[in-house]
Design a protein around this motif. Sequence first.
Motif, PDB file in Angstrom:
ATOM      1  N   PRO A 218       0.832  -1.212   0.000  1.00  0.00           N
ATOM      2  CA  PRO A 218       0.000   0.000   0.000  1.00  0.00           C
ATOM      3  C   PRO A 218       0.861   1.253   0.000  1.00  0.00           C
ATOM      4  O   PRO A 218       2.025   1.228   0.421  1.00  0.00           O
ATOM      5  CB  PRO A 218      -0.811  -0.129   1.297  1.00  0.00           C
ATOM      6  CG  PRO A 218       0.020  -1.007   2.178  1.00  0.00           C
ATOM      7  CD  PRO A 218       0.703  -1.975   1.260  1.00  0.00           C
ATOM      8  N   ASP A 219       0.278   2.369  -0.468  1.00  0.00           N
ATOM      9  CA  ASP A 219       1.010   3.637  -0.463  1.00  0.00           C
ATOM     10  C   ASP A 219       1.117   4.179   0.968  1.00  0.00           C
ATOM     11  O   ASP A 219       0.588   3.604   1.920  1.00  0.00           O
ATOM     12  CB  ASP A 219       0.347   4.656  -1.392  1.00  0.00           C
ATOM     13  CG  ASP A 219      -1.119   4.918  -1.036  1.00  0.00           C
ATOM     14  OD1 ASP A 219      -1.492   4.712   0.146  1.00  0.00           O
ATOM     15  OD2 ASP A 219      -1.884   5.314  -1.926  1.00  0.00           O
ATOM     16  N   HIS A 220       1.798   5.299   1.107  1.00  0.00           N
ATOM     17  CA  HIS A 220       2.061   5.855   2.442  1.00  0.00           C
ATOM     18  C   HIS A 220       0.768   6.164   3.199  1.00  0.00           C
ATOM     19  O   HIS A 220       0.624   5.805   4.383  1.00  0.00           O
ATOM     20  CB  HIS A 220       2.897   7.134   2.300  1.00  0.00           C
ATOM     21  CG  HIS A 220       3.200   7.800   3.602  1.00  0.00           C
ATOM     22  ND1 HIS A 220       4.034   7.252   4.558  1.00  0.00           N
ATOM     23  CD2 HIS A 220       2.757   8.983   4.137  1.00  0.00           C
ATOM     24  CE1 HIS A 220       4.111   8.052   5.604  1.00  0.00           C
ATOM     25  NE2 HIS A 220       3.350   9.108   5.381  1.00  0.00           N
ATOM     26  N   ALA A 221      -0.189   6.807   2.517  1.00  0.00           N
ATOM     27  CA  ALA A 221      -1.444   7.184   3.190  1.00  0.00           C
ATOM     28  C   ALA A 221      -2.212   5.950   3.642  1.00  0.00           C
ATOM     29  O   ALA A 221      -2.746   5.904   4.760  1.00  0.00           O
ATOM     30  CB  ALA A 221      -2.301   8.039   2.252  1.00  0.00           C
ATOM     31  N   SER A 222      -2.264   4.920   2.796  1.00  0.00           N
ATOM     32  CA  SER A 222      -2.985   3.695   3.157  1.00  0.00           C
ATOM     33  C   SER A 222      -2.275   2.963   4.287  1.00  0.00           C
ATOM     34  O   SER A 222      -2.933   2.406   5.181  1.00  0.00           O
ATOM     35  CB  SER A 222      -3.105   2.782   1.931  1.00  0.00           C
ATOM     36  OG  SER A 222      -3.840   3.415   0.903  1.00  0.00           O
ATOM     37  N   THR A 223      -0.940   2.963   4.254  1.00  0.00           N
ATOM     38  CA  THR A 223      -0.186   2.315   5.328  1.00  0.00           C
ATOM     39  C   THR A 223      -0.455   2.990   6.665  1.00  0.00           C
ATOM     40  O   THR A 223      -0.622   2.321   7.698  1.00  0.00           O
ATOM     41  CB  THR A 223       1.321   2.345   5.016  1.00  0.00           C
ATOM     42  OG1 THR A 223       1.567   1.696   3.768  1.00  0.00           O
ATOM     43  CG2 THR A 223       2.109   1.636   6.110  1.00  0.00           C
ATOM     44  N   LEU A 224      -0.533   4.314   6.669  1.00  0.00           N
ATOM     45  CA  LEU A 224      -0.831   5.037   7.898  1.00  0.00           C
ATOM     46  C   LEU A 224      -2.208   4.659   8.439  1.00  0.00           C
ATOM     47  O   LEU A 224      -2.384   4.475   9.648  1.00  0.00           O
ATOM     48  CB  LEU A 224      -0.773   6.548   7.643  1.00  0.00           C
ATOM     49  CG  LEU A 224       0.621   7.176   7.538  1.00  0.00           C
ATOM     50  CD1 LEU A 224       0.515   8.669   7.247  1.00  0.00           C
ATOM     51  CD2 LEU A 224       1.406   6.943   8.834  1.00  0.00           C
TER      52      LEU A 224
END
Length: 321
Positions: free
Chosen positions: A182-188
């Motif tokens: 996942p991208d950074h926003a989804s990982t967060l």
Amino acid sequence: MSMTPEQATGFKTVVDRLVENVEHVILGKTHVVRLAFTAMLSQGHLLLEDFPGTGKTSLARAMAQSVQGTHSRIQFTPDLLPGDITGVSIFDQKAGVFEFHQGPIFANIVLADEINRASPKTQSALLEVMEEHHVTVDGITHPVTEPFMVIATQNPIEQAGTYRLPEAQLDRFMMKTSLGYPDHASTLRILEGSARPDARELEPVVAGDMVVKLAALARTVHVDPEINDYVSRLVEATRLAPEVRLGVSVRGALALLKASRVFAAAHGRHFVLPDDVKSLADSVFAHRLVLDPEAEFDGVTANNVIGQILIDSPVASRVGE
């Protein structure tokens, strides 16, 4: 009878709801989720080449929950036998007859995890059921439940102790894609907790029989003769490309056309556009190409070849007007 604009709008609404439902579990992967449902509604199968822990099992379970279906997971290992997949006949001493005990393949969505770790004999046990939607044990045919879809996975970084899938079996998969990380926003959102519910907690969007009806409806999407010609030229180009030893089969051409019909309907259209074909060509064609060893040594990939073919193959501008 062709699909009407109103039916296309309704089709899009259902697919959007299905994708949105799965995205409660699989974050930031809208395109891959759409590809998965495109394969399902095209009555095809999906091959995921991905790293461990990227959500492959969650995707399969979430899709099954969304269509109110059953889900099973088969962990492929070197000692797995064909009967472990299809099921076996066991003699009932009281009744004096053999009873068939279904294997895990009898589910609406089957996750074949690390399929290349099983022996070729076990891999081939999937061929009949993927193509014919039934298995034959002791001369008796047992149909699987519709809808039926196999989502198989391969680990791209571990090759020791694996058996490469033969071209005949790769050709049975309508599409090949990757979830990826996942991208950074989804990982967060995942790390913050509670943003990613268990797939088993999802509410169903449609019943399984509705998926079968939608698949039948998708086959009525209009395809202009120019689109057929375009797909044919793309297939021929894969066979003539100097970097390719084995191009796309007729089954691959039919798969692209079927998937394009679903893709068009999922976007609210009752006709196929060249852009639908272009959007799916890589996922449908790439795993079907066998490249020349010298081209592979030079760093050429199947995706590179298909990308160049799409650039070099124009389509009539009047299509979709």
